[in-house]
Write a protein that holds these residues in place. Structure first.
Motif, PDB file in Angstrom:
ATOM      1  N   ARG A  79     -69.051-160.393  47.364  1.00  0.00           N
ATOM      2  CA  ARG A  79     -67.598-160.269  47.266  1.00  0.00           C
ATOM      3  C   ARG A  79     -67.203-159.665  45.929  1.00  0.00           C
ATOM      4  O   ARG A  79     -67.973-159.723  44.973  1.00  0.00           O
ATOM      5  CB  ARG A  79     -66.908-161.621  47.474  1.00  0.00           C
ATOM      6  CG  ARG A  79     -67.205-162.648  46.402  1.00  0.00           C
ATOM      7  CD  ARG A  79     -66.675-164.035  46.740  1.00  0.00           C
ATOM      8  NE  ARG A  79     -65.293-164.060  47.172  1.00  0.00           N
ATOM      9  CZ  ARG A  79     -64.231-163.992  46.377  1.00  0.00           C
ATOM     10  NH1 ARG A  79     -64.404-163.864  45.067  1.00  0.00           N
ATOM     11  NH2 ARG A  79     -63.012-164.051  46.848  1.00  0.00           N
ATOM     12  N   ALA A  80     -66.017-159.088  45.911  1.00  0.00           N
ATOM     13  CA  ALA A  80     -65.456-158.564  44.666  1.00  0.00           C
ATOM     14  C   ALA A  80     -64.044-159.126  44.511  1.00  0.00           C
ATOM     15  O   ALA A  80     -63.365-159.381  45.513  1.00  0.00           O
ATOM     16  CB  ALA A  80     -65.414-157.041  44.706  1.00  0.00           C
ATOM     17  N   SER A  81     -63.618-159.326  43.269  1.00  0.00           N
ATOM     18  CA  SER A  81     -62.286-159.887  43.026  1.00  0.00           C
ATOM     19  C   SER A  81     -61.299-158.876  42.486  1.00  0.00           C
ATOM     20  O   SER A  81     -60.093-159.104  42.492  1.00  0.00           O
ATOM     21  CB  SER A  81     -62.366-161.035  42.022  1.00  0.00           C
ATOM     22  OG  SER A  81     -63.297-161.972  42.444  1.00  0.00           O
ATOM     23  N   ALA A  82     -61.811-157.756  41.959  1.00  0.00           N
ATOM     24  CA  ALA A  82     -60.913-156.777  41.337  1.00  0.00           C
ATOM     25  C   ALA A  82     -61.303-155.369  41.785  1.00  0.00           C
ATOM     26  O   ALA A  82     -62.487-155.109  41.987  1.00  0.00           O
ATOM     27  CB  ALA A  82     -61.010-156.875  39.807  1.00  0.00           C
ATOM     28  N   PRO A  83     -60.379-154.443  41.976  1.00  0.00           N
ATOM     29  CA  PRO A  83     -58.932-154.590  41.738  1.00  0.00           C
ATOM     30  C   PRO A  83     -58.219-155.396  42.826  1.00  0.00           C
ATOM     31  O   PRO A  83     -57.034-155.697  42.704  1.00  0.00           O
ATOM     32  CB  PRO A  83     -58.455-153.124  41.743  1.00  0.00           C
ATOM     33  CG  PRO A  83     -59.445-152.371  42.580  1.00  0.00           C
ATOM     34  CD  PRO A  83     -60.748-153.072  42.399  1.00  0.00           C
ATOM     35  N   PHE A  84     -58.929-155.774  43.902  1.00  0.00           N
ATOM     36  CA  PHE A  84     -58.391-156.686  44.909  1.00  0.00           C
ATOM     37  C   PHE A  84     -59.595-157.426  45.502  1.00  0.00           C
ATOM     38  O   PHE A  84     -60.753-157.048  45.268  1.00  0.00           O
ATOM     39  CB  PHE A  84     -57.628-155.932  46.009  1.00  0.00           C
ATOM     40  CG  PHE A  84     -58.319-154.677  46.467  1.00  0.00           C
ATOM     41  CD1 PHE A  84     -59.419-154.738  47.307  1.00  0.00           C
ATOM     42  CD2 PHE A  84     -57.882-153.425  46.039  1.00  0.00           C
ATOM     43  CE1 PHE A  84     -60.072-153.593  47.706  1.00  0.00           C
ATOM     44  CE2 PHE A  84     -58.538-152.265  46.439  1.00  0.00           C
ATOM     45  CZ  PHE A  84     -59.643-152.350  47.274  1.00  0.00           C
ATOM     46  N   THR A 125     -55.886-156.040  50.372  1.00  0.00           N
ATOM     47  CA  THR A 125     -55.203-155.082  49.499  1.00  0.00           C
ATOM     48  C   THR A 125     -53.695-155.310  49.420  1.00  0.00           C
ATOM     49  O   THR A 125     -53.023-154.713  48.588  1.00  0.00           O
ATOM     50  CB  THR A 125     -55.438-153.642  50.008  1.00  0.00           C
ATOM     51  OG1 THR A 125     -55.077-153.587  51.392  1.00  0.00           O
ATOM     52  CG2 THR A 125     -56.881-153.234  49.850  1.00  0.00           C
ATOM     53  N   GLY A 126     -53.171-156.118  50.332  1.00  0.00           N
ATOM     54  CA  GLY A 126     -51.728-156.351  50.357  1.00  0.00           C
ATOM     55  C   GLY A 126     -50.945-155.159  50.891  1.00  0.00           C
ATOM     56  O   GLY A 126     -49.723-155.083  50.741  1.00  0.00           O
ATOM     57  N   THR A 127     -51.642-154.239  51.511  1.00  0.00           N
ATOM     58  CA  THR A 127     -50.974-153.029  52.012  1.00  0.00           C
ATOM     59  C   THR A 127     -50.776-153.067  53.526  1.00  0.00           C
ATOM     60  O   THR A 127     -50.357-152.093  54.124  1.00  0.00           O
ATOM     61  CB  THR A 127     -51.814-151.774  51.679  1.00  0.00           C
ATOM     62  OG1 THR A 127     -53.160-151.993  52.148  1.00  0.00           O
ATOM     63  CG2 THR A 127     -51.867-151.512  50.193  1.00  0.00           C
ATOM     64  N   GLY A 128     -51.128-154.189  54.142  1.00  0.00           N
ATOM     65  CA  GLY A 128     -51.047-154.265  55.597  1.00  0.00           C
ATOM     66  C   GLY A 128     -52.325-153.773  56.226  1.00  0.00           C
ATOM     67  O   GLY A 128     -53.175-153.191  55.543  1.00  0.00           O
ATOM     68  N   PRO A 129     -52.491-154.019  57.543  1.00  0.00           N
ATOM     69  CA  PRO A 129     -53.753-153.652  58.173  1.00  0.00           C
ATOM     70  C   PRO A 129     -53.971-152.145  58.217  1.00  0.00           C
ATOM     71  O   PRO A 129     -53.029-151.371  58.376  1.00  0.00           O
ATOM     72  CB  PRO A 129     -53.628-154.225  59.592  1.00  0.00           C
ATOM     73  CG  PRO A 129     -52.189-154.471  59.813  1.00  0.00           C
ATOM     74  CD  PRO A 129     -51.547-154.652  58.479  1.00  0.00           C
ATOM     75  N   GLY A 130     -55.204-151.742  58.020  1.00  0.00           N
ATOM     76  CA  GLY A 130     -55.539-150.318  58.082  1.00  0.00           C
ATOM     77  C   GLY A 130     -57.044-150.137  58.026  1.00  0.00           C
ATOM     78  O   GLY A 130     -57.768-151.006  57.547  1.00  0.00           O
ATOM     79  N   VAL A 131     -57.498-149.006  58.534  1.00  0.00           N
ATOM     80  CA  VAL A 131     -58.924-148.705  58.491  1.00  0.00           C
ATOM     81  C   VAL A 131     -59.196-147.952  57.203  1.00  0.00           C
ATOM     82  O   VAL A 131     -58.557-146.935  56.926  1.00  0.00           O
ATOM     83  CB  VAL A 131     -59.341-147.828  59.693  1.00  0.00           C
ATOM     84  CG1 VAL A 131     -60.827-147.490  59.619  1.00  0.00           C
ATOM     85  CG2 VAL A 131     -59.014-148.526  61.006  1.00  0.00           C
ATOM     86  N   TYR A 132     -60.145-148.444  56.412  1.00  0.00           N
ATOM     87  CA  TYR A 132     -60.532-147.713  55.206  1.00  0.00           C
ATOM     88  C   TYR A 132     -61.607-146.695  55.575  1.00  0.00           C
ATOM     89  O   TYR A 132     -61.439-145.510  55.386  1.00  0.00           O
ATOM     90  CB  TYR A 132     -60.991-148.699  54.130  1.00  0.00           C
ATOM     91  CG  TYR A 132     -61.389-148.037  52.830  1.00  0.00           C
ATOM     92  CD1 TYR A 132     -60.633-147.007  52.289  1.00  0.00           C
ATOM     93  CD2 TYR A 132     -62.514-148.453  52.136  1.00  0.00           C
ATOM     94  CE1 TYR A 132     -60.993-146.390  51.097  1.00  0.00           C
ATOM     95  CE2 TYR A 132     -62.880-147.852  50.942  1.00  0.00           C
ATOM     96  CZ  TYR A 132     -62.121-146.818  50.437  1.00  0.00           C
ATOM     97  OH  TYR A 132     -62.497-146.213  49.261  1.00  0.00           O
ATOM     98  N   HIS A 133     -62.720-147.189  56.145  1.00  0.00           N
ATOM     99  CA  HIS A 133     -63.729-146.233  56.580  1.00  0.00           C
ATOM    100  C   HIS A 133     -64.708-146.835  57.571  1.00  0.00           C
ATOM    101  O   HIS A 133     -64.781-148.050  57.751  1.00  0.00           O
ATOM    102  CB  HIS A 133     -64.477-145.637  55.381  1.00  0.00           C
ATOM    103  CG  HIS A 133     -65.365-146.610  54.660  1.00  0.00           C
ATOM    104  ND1 HIS A 133     -64.968-147.310  53.558  1.00  0.00           N
ATOM    105  CD2 HIS A 133     -66.649-146.987  54.880  1.00  0.00           C
ATOM    106  CE1 HIS A 133     -65.958-148.075  53.129  1.00  0.00           C
ATOM    107  NE2 HIS A 133     -66.990-147.906  53.923  1.00  0.00           N
ATOM    108  N   PHE A 134     -65.464-145.947  58.165  1.00  0.00           N
ATOM    109  CA  PHE A 134     -66.615-146.304  58.989  1.00  0.00           C
ATOM    110  C   PHE A 134     -67.805-145.556  58.406  1.00  0.00           C
ATOM    111  O   PHE A 134     -67.702-144.370  58.102  1.00  0.00           O
ATOM    112  CB  PHE A 134     -66.360-145.885  60.451  1.00  0.00           C
ATOM    113  CG  PHE A 134     -67.597-145.819  61.294  1.00  0.00           C
ATOM    114  CD1 PHE A 134     -68.361-146.947  61.521  1.00  0.00           C
ATOM    115  CD2 PHE A 134     -68.005-144.628  61.869  1.00  0.00           C
ATOM    116  CE1 PHE A 134     -69.517-146.889  62.284  1.00  0.00           C
ATOM    117  CE2 PHE A 134     -69.157-144.554  62.638  1.00  0.00           C
ATOM    118  CZ  PHE A 134     -69.913-145.692  62.837  1.00  0.00           C
TER     119      PHE A 134
END
Ligand SMILES: [Fe+2]
Length: 299
Positions: free
Chosen positions: A175-180, A199-208
């Motif tokens: 796990r990581a704590s920063a930047p989120f 991230t607090g940005t709402g659901p979304g796909v970052y990558h596969f």
């Protein structure tokens, strides 16, 4: 319980662009099922590993996890129902399209379609890559590693974590704590099969992410992507946690396709660690504002 991420479902508003990127740059094999509507992408001996379907609505990503057999599927479905999820049986048409013997599906707390399947068929023909490559790593020493991993920005991080960790028994990798807060989970020796970020940005796909067997295949894909620099979402770099060396292509749907190599394998003696950052070097996020944000994200 869950053996592997064995396929993903991509609902795209630009099917031709997806096919071009997948075959010409990534080197996947495309097999059209229905012209302009549905395409199976292969990366090994299985009939499909990505199922592309044209949509006029919002782009979607779904995940297809495999279990050993019908009995395990039934156990997982019971656990999901006990946890409050509504699980829907598959139709014969859905099973035929995916090339699986059995399947049930549900929506996770962020609304991603999750499929649980068993009995994935081998194709009748050998894998023919879209460009000359050494192949994709989906197995190690006969053990199924699945096709890669997904990384999601969780809308409801707590509920998503509860589903994957407590209900589906994914095990935490690190796990990581920063930047989120970001947490990574595995189901087999692949370091992680899913990453969840709060991230607090709402659901979304970052990558596969998918993984080549040969380092040169990442390099050649990078050369081709450099001809259109705007197609690169994250530059070449190496991750601290799974040790994958990779870069990220922007897909036509806004999220990214990570093309990587040399992911580390982990065993039962694995201990969860706190990550100091996400990358050992590189991985410049070209979509972040310059200087400070990019520097922070890279560290
Ligand atoms: Fe990744």
């Amino acid at each position: 319980m869950i053996d592997a991420l064995s396929y993903v479902l991509v609902g795209t508003s630009d099917l031709p662009a997806w096919i071009r990127m997948a075959t010409d740059i990534a080197g996947l094999q495309a097999e059209e099922v229905e012209h302009g509507r549905s395409v199976r992408l292969r990366m090994d001996d299985k009939v499909q590993r990505l199922l592309l379907q044209a949509t006029t609505g919002k782009p979607t990503l779904g995940m297809g996890y495999t279990v050993a057999n019908a009995a395990v599927l039934e156990t997982v479905v019971k656990r999901l129902e006990a946890a409050g999820f509504t699980v829907t049986p598959s139709t014969a048409e859905e099973r035929a399209l995916r090339g699986v013997a059995g399947m049930a599906h549900f929506l996770d707390p962020d609304g991603y379609r999750v499929e649980l399947a068993y009995g994935m068929q081998d194709a009748a023909t050998p894998f023919m890559p879209g460009r000359p490559i050494g192949g994709f790593r989906t197995k190690a020493g006969g053990v199924d590693l699945g096709i890669g991993h997904t990384a999601l920005m969780a809308g409801d991080f707590t509920a998503m974590k509860h589903l994957y960790q407590d209900v589906l028994s994914f095990r935490m990798s690190d796990r990581a704590s920063a930047p989120f807060v970001a947490e990574f989970f595995h189901v087999n020796p692949r370091h992680h099969t899913i990453g969840l970020a709060d991230t607090g940005t709402g659901p979304g796909v970052y990558h596969f992410m998918l993984e080549y067997k040969d380092w040169d295949d990442v390099g050649r894909a990078y050369d081709m992507a450099l001809e259109h620099p705007e197609s690169i979402g994250v530059s070449l770099g190496r991750h601290t946690n799974d040790h994958v060396t990779s870069f990220y292509l922007r897909t036509p749907d806004g999220w990214m396709l990570e093309l990587g190599w040399a992911g580390r394998l982990i065993g039962h003696d694995w201990e969860v660690t706190e990550l100091p950052g996400m990358s050992l070097w590189g991985h410049d996020r070209t979509w972040l504002p310059p200087q400070n944000a990019r520097k922070r994200a890279r560290s």
